[in-house]
Design a protein around this motif. Structure first.
Motif: not given
Lengths: 375, 168, 184
Positions: C33-37, A140, C45, A23, A30, C63-65, A25, A136
């Motif tokens: 949370x910025x957490x793209x999988x 987009x 986005x 995790x 991943x 960016x941080x949990x 940015x 961005x």
């Protein structure tokens, strides 16, 4: 270096082990990289992948041939229909299906539209990594226009499942050609802004020129392809080397740069966008407005026993598929050659010796997409 | 040295099927021939054993070759070619991860996509999609003659030169 | 003479509990949370792009949990990632909410029954809002965020804590050791 996680070297206290990801940015997904840092300088780097491993290759063995196509969509999810093409081409080769000329041109148009969309996403996210937010917002917006055109014809925005054996699934929307022409006019104006925002920005110059240099020999030996390879001075492009669909009918150039640094990879992607616009302009002229969009393919797809490797040049490089058929309606084995998978292998080569903040810039210039890397 | 191999042409590719002990020697020969771009390494479960397929391209004239070699389930060891083409490093790790092919001489042979402590090699045909063993699955008999054996020379009336190119 | 005793109140006074005020504040500043999988991360986005612009509802990526309130699970969760996802969830400060975005996060999606895929993120973390689609459109994610906003501000749900899910590491183990019965 064969340890799973980096272990501190005994007797060395100046090295710090830092874990980056999954995790994070700036990892575009991943990715996890374990870094050894000496101050700001990277001494060791071990990438870990597999956090998005979704058993593509196993589950495709349990699906019939038409059912595999939507799975291939989900590999490089930024570039949509581009992923479907190698599989479709391989099966067409095995079946001996004829594709009508108009269908080939429509396919190529969608292929290039998605290249533009993918490079726009790259531009936005790469600049986010470098700390600039406004590109961005512009990219987009333009990507939404492209996806709108795709959605009108194919029925879905991102993962359209549009190509099929022998052509495309349905004819293009009546507005398609006009909308593409408008899009190209719009993008040509926008590209001027993008050059100002990205390529001419002094911040980008300071952070990318001379950073992460990849030599020509190393790039070839590592199996790197796509813009990363061409930025190292190798003019290898599957569209020219092994032409497919309508690429023999159009004129375009392969932009290369001898520098091999991060800025060269940025520059090559920009030139590719100009070439995509050029290809689309020619195809607008060449494609008949009406006509067949699908050839005669058997109702039940059963390729004869055999194997076939086909590759296309997607936004990240050589995307290949190796299909083995045993004569039934399900593939015996489908092996995907991910362009980003090969490109990501050079992380240790490029990271070691670079500064930590440069690692972010290098990673964004590689443009990894984890659906394709982990499959 | 006589390599035990069979050569055929499929679409636009030359396909060499080679004995696993000669795999490394053939790869060295292809490297000397100028095949510089490694496309992929794919591992395949053929039902009677494991097959490693190496795809190579020669960039300047766009020639493509595929090298394949078959090993038995009991001893799936193939020589690594990572030192010839560093680009196959992750592909060989993937073949090890998915099928359990062991590449001798690989610098860093560990799992790449699955977790290190897993014992499953999921792409083996003895497992179903969920990774559970299929009851009653039996391996097929090893093909006779061996897959890499070149076909016998054709009958004289066929008039065709033997395609089993015995490279030396 | 106190205000509470009379029926007439000045119009600029609102009476309510402190919880209402806090819930309103929480619902108007959800920080994901910025957490793209996976694929859905691109549409996530796109929800923050100028066309949909979720920023206008006070939602900004953190960016941080430790600073985030909402976790948007945007893609397929496999067993390797599941441990990390649970750990990120545990690191987030209470109160916290989870949006399960797309078919993969809901129940495994097209990759269901595969050896490496967790069949639904709700086996790992408690989910508040599910979004169907593969991938869902940005508008769908925006609707989910607005539904979550209403849910946070809703008086009925005010004191309800989310369903506790133990950190069940068995489900993240390899097939055969994950406590699942094979479908044969």
């Amino acid at each position: 270096m064969s340890t799973m996680n980096l272990e501190p070297v005994p007797g060395r206290t100046d090295e710090m082990i830092v874990n980056m990801g999954p995790q994070h940015p700036a990892t575009h997904g991943v990715l996890r990289v374990v870094l050894g840092l000496e101050g700001e300088r990277i001494t060791r780097a071990v990438p870990h992948i597999g956090y998005l491993h979704r058993n593509h290759e196993k589950i495709e063995e349990a699906r019939t041939y038409p059912m595999v196509i939507p799975y291939t969509d989900r590999m490089d999810y930024v570039s949509g229909t581009q992923n479907e093409l190698p599989f479709v081409l391989a099966i067409e080769d095995m079946l001996g299906v004829e594709v009508p000329d108009r269908a080939r041109k429509i396919r190529t148009m969608f292929f290039e539209l998605f290249r533009l969309a993918s490079h726009l996403v790259w531009m936005g996210t790469a600049m986010l990594d470098l700390g600039a937010i406004s590109p961005f917002l512009y990219t987009f917006w333009d990507r939404e226009i492209i996806l709108g055109i795709v959605e009108k014809t194919a029925g879905a925005r991102m993962l359209p499942n549009y190509y099929t054996f022998g052509g495309v699934r349905r004819d293009v929307h009546p507005d398609f050609f006009k909308e593409v022409a408008d899009l190209l006019d719009h993008l040509e104006r926008r590209m001027v802004d993008y050059e100002h925002l990205v390529l001419e920005s002094p911040v980008v110059h300071a952070r990318t020129i001379g950073v992460g240099v990849l030599s020509k020999e190393r790039a070839i030996a590592r199996g790197v392809s796509g813009p990363v390879l061409r930025a190292s001075g190798v003019a290898y492009d599957v569209r020219k080397a092994f032409p497919y669909d309508a690429y023999p009918d159009v004129e375009f150039e392969i932009p290369t740069s001898p520098d091999g640094d991060t800025y060269a990879r940025f520059w090559v992607r920009f030139q590719e966008m100009y070439q995509s616009i050029r290809i689309l302009r020619q195809l607008l002229e060449l494609t008949p407005k009406t006509g067949p969009f699908k050839g005669k393919a058997p109702a039940r797809i059963k390729p004869p026993a055999g194997e076939r490797y086909r590759a296309v040049e997607n936004s990240r490089g050589e995307l290949g598929v190796f299909v083995i058929s045993d004569g039934t309606d399900k593939p015996y084995r489908v092996k995907h050659r991910g362009a980003a998978f090969s490109n990501l292998q050079i992380i240790p080569d490029l990271f070691i010796g670079a500064k930590f903040s440069d690692a972010i810039a290098i990673l964004s210039s590689l443009d990894p997409v984890f659906g394709e890397i982990d499959r | 040295m006589e390599l035990r191999l069979k050569q055929e042409r499929l679409f636009d590719e030359d396909i060499y099927t080679v004995h696993p002990e000669d795999y490394r020697a053939l790869c060295e020969k292809l490297k000397a021939d100028g095949f510089d771009f490694p496309r992929a390494v794919s591992g395949i479960d053929t039902g009677y054993g494991l097959r490693v397929t190496l795809h190579l391209t020669r960039l300047h004239d766009r020639a493509k070759v595929t090298v394949r070699t078959d090993v038995r389930y009991e001893n799936p060891v193939v020589a690594s070619v990572t030192d010839l083409w560093p680009g196959v490093e992750w592909y060989e790790r993937e073949a090890y991860d998915m099928l359990g092919v062991r590449f001798s001489g690989h610098p860093d042979l560990r799992r790449i996509l699955l977790e290190d402590e897993w014992e499953l090699h999921p792409l083996l045909k003895r497992y179903d999609t969920g990774g559970y063993p299929i009851p009653g699955w039996e391996p097929k008999a090893w093909p006779d003659p061996d897959p890499w054996t070149p076909p016998p020379p054709p009958e004289p009336e066929a008039g065709e030169a033997g395609e089993g190119g015995e490279a030396s | 003479m106190g205000l509470l005793g009379s029926d007439e109140r000045p119009r600029d006074v609102i009476l309510g509990t402190l919880d209402d005020l806090i819930n309103m504040a929480r619902s108007r500043s959800m920080w994901p949370l910025t957490f793209g999988i996976a694929c859905c991360a691109i549409e996530m986005m796109a929800t923050w792009d100028p066309k949909i612009d979720a920023d206008r509802f006070g939602m900004f990526f953190r960016n941080t949990p430790r600073q985030a309130d909402v976790m948007i699970v945007s893609g397929t969760v496999n067993k390797k990632l599941a441990k990390r996802l649970r750990r990120l969830y545990d690191q987030m400060a209470e109160p916290k909410w989870v949006i399960s975005m797309g078919a993969c996060a809901n129940q495994g999606g097209p990759f269901r029954q595969g050896y490496s895929v967790v069949e639904g993120v709700d086996k790992i973390v408690p989910v508040d809002v599910y979004i169907p689609g593969c991938p869902p459109r940005p508008e769908a994610l925006l609707q989910a965020l607005l539904l979550l906003r209403d849910k946070i501000a809703d008086r009925e749900l005010r004191y309800k804590k989310p369903r506790e899910i133990p950190a069940d590491y068995e489900i993240m183990a390899e097939p055969g050791k994950d406590g699942r019965i094979p479908v044969l």
